[in-house]
Design an enzyme around this catalytic site. Structure first.
Site, PDB file in Angstrom:
ATOM      1  N   ASP A  18       0.827  -1.201   0.000  1.00  0.00           N
ATOM      2  CA  ASP A  18       0.000   0.000   0.000  1.00  0.00           C
ATOM      3  C   ASP A  18       0.866   1.257   0.000  1.00  0.00           C
ATOM      4  O   ASP A  18       1.925   1.296   0.623  1.00  0.00           O
ATOM      5  CB  ASP A  18      -0.900  -0.009   1.239  1.00  0.00           C
ATOM      6  CG  ASP A  18      -2.020   1.009   1.162  1.00  0.00           C
ATOM      7  OD1 ASP A  18      -2.339   1.462   0.046  1.00  0.00           O
ATOM      8  OD2 ASP A  18      -2.571   1.359   2.225  1.00  0.00           O
ATOM      9  N   ASN A  66     -10.094  -2.612  -6.927  1.00  0.00           N
ATOM     10  CA  ASN A  66      -9.240  -1.745  -7.735  1.00  0.00           C
ATOM     11  C   ASN A  66      -9.778  -1.522  -9.149  1.00  0.00           C
ATOM     12  O   ASN A  66      -9.387  -0.561  -9.824  1.00  0.00           O
ATOM     13  CB  ASN A  66      -7.815  -2.304  -7.830  1.00  0.00           C
ATOM     14  CG  ASN A  66      -7.031  -2.158  -6.543  1.00  0.00           C
ATOM     15  OD1 ASN A  66      -6.080  -2.905  -6.309  1.00  0.00           O
ATOM     16  ND2 ASN A  66      -7.405  -1.211  -5.690  1.00  0.00           N
TER      17      ASN A  66
END
Length: 242
Positions: A18, A66
């Site tokens: 991340d 995503n």
């Protein structure tokens, strides 16, 4: 851990990579530059994990959520994936690393699916570390798919409903045959699991690092493993009874 005591190494390390976008933004760069630099961190992590003796490394590379990102960014991410699959698999194979992908392949383009299948076939007989990419992956979807498969098997008379236990259910997940993660690392300072390996992480130890993913190096991996080694994993038992 005493000085002469062998370090406890996780068999399976899972990583939520991340912070690529924030890394780029902090430098005044487009988001894709963060993703490109994140690939270098992937290489360092694979090498570091193999050096430590970790047997399974699962990287959360692209989630089912995503797909909601802007079309241009998704396209750039898919192009990065194509390049990775074309350029890195030969090196992984030479190092004896087995490659595997979990996730919903139906949403991937046909050429990427073909590259994934070729990579898995090429490395299938390797006996070193297993590298698992979670690609177009969402744990809730995976759990629902396992339930659907089992429901179909029950309706066809292939299995009795009362024969379904945790072991049978786990065998129908995308992670079948892979041990549950011992340690999960998330970078960028965020402290949540984000629909990643929900079933498998029931007793996983979590370590959260405040660095953005592109800045992660082998020393950060060692730091997390050191922290893991200090913890006592009791699996619901009291200390000293497991």
């Amino acid at each position: 851990m005493h000085e002469n005591q062998p370090q406890e190494i996780p068999t399976h390390l899972a990583v939520i990579m991340d912070g690529n976008g924030r890394w780029a933004r902090s430098r005044g760069l487009p988001r894709i530059e963060g993703h490109r630099n994140g690939v270098n961190a992937v290489r360092r992590t694979i090498e570091g994990a193999a050096d430590l003796g970790i047997r399974y490394l699962t990287l959360f590379s692209f989630s089912s959520e995503n797909w909601r990102r802007p079309e241009e960014e998704v396209g750039e991410l898919m192009n990065l994936l194509r390049r990775y699959l074309k350029s890195e698999i030969a090196d992984l194979h030479a190092k004896g690393i087995r490659f595997r992908v979990i996730g919903d392949r139906a949403r991937l383009s046909k050429d990427i699916v073909r590259l994934v299948e070729d990579a898995e076939a090429t490395t299938a007989n390797n006996t070193g570390m297993t590298l698992v990419l979670a690609l177009s992956y969402g744990a809730r979807h995976d759990i629902a798919e396992a339930a659907r498969k089992l429901a179909t098997s029950v309706s066809l008379g292939l299995i009795r409903a009362d024969a379904i236990d945790e072991t049978v259910f786990a065998a129908h997940l995308g992670t079948a045959g892979i041990p549950d993660p011992d340690l999960l690392i998330r970078t960028s300072g965020e402290r949540r699991i984000s629909n990643f390996l929900l079933w498998e992480c029931a007793y996983t130890e979590f370590v959260f690092l405040d660095k953005y993913w592109p800045d992660i190096g082998k020393e950060d991996l060692q730091q997390a493993v050191d922290e893991y080694g200090k913890r006592e994993r009791r699996y619901g038992a009291t200390a000293g009874t497991r």
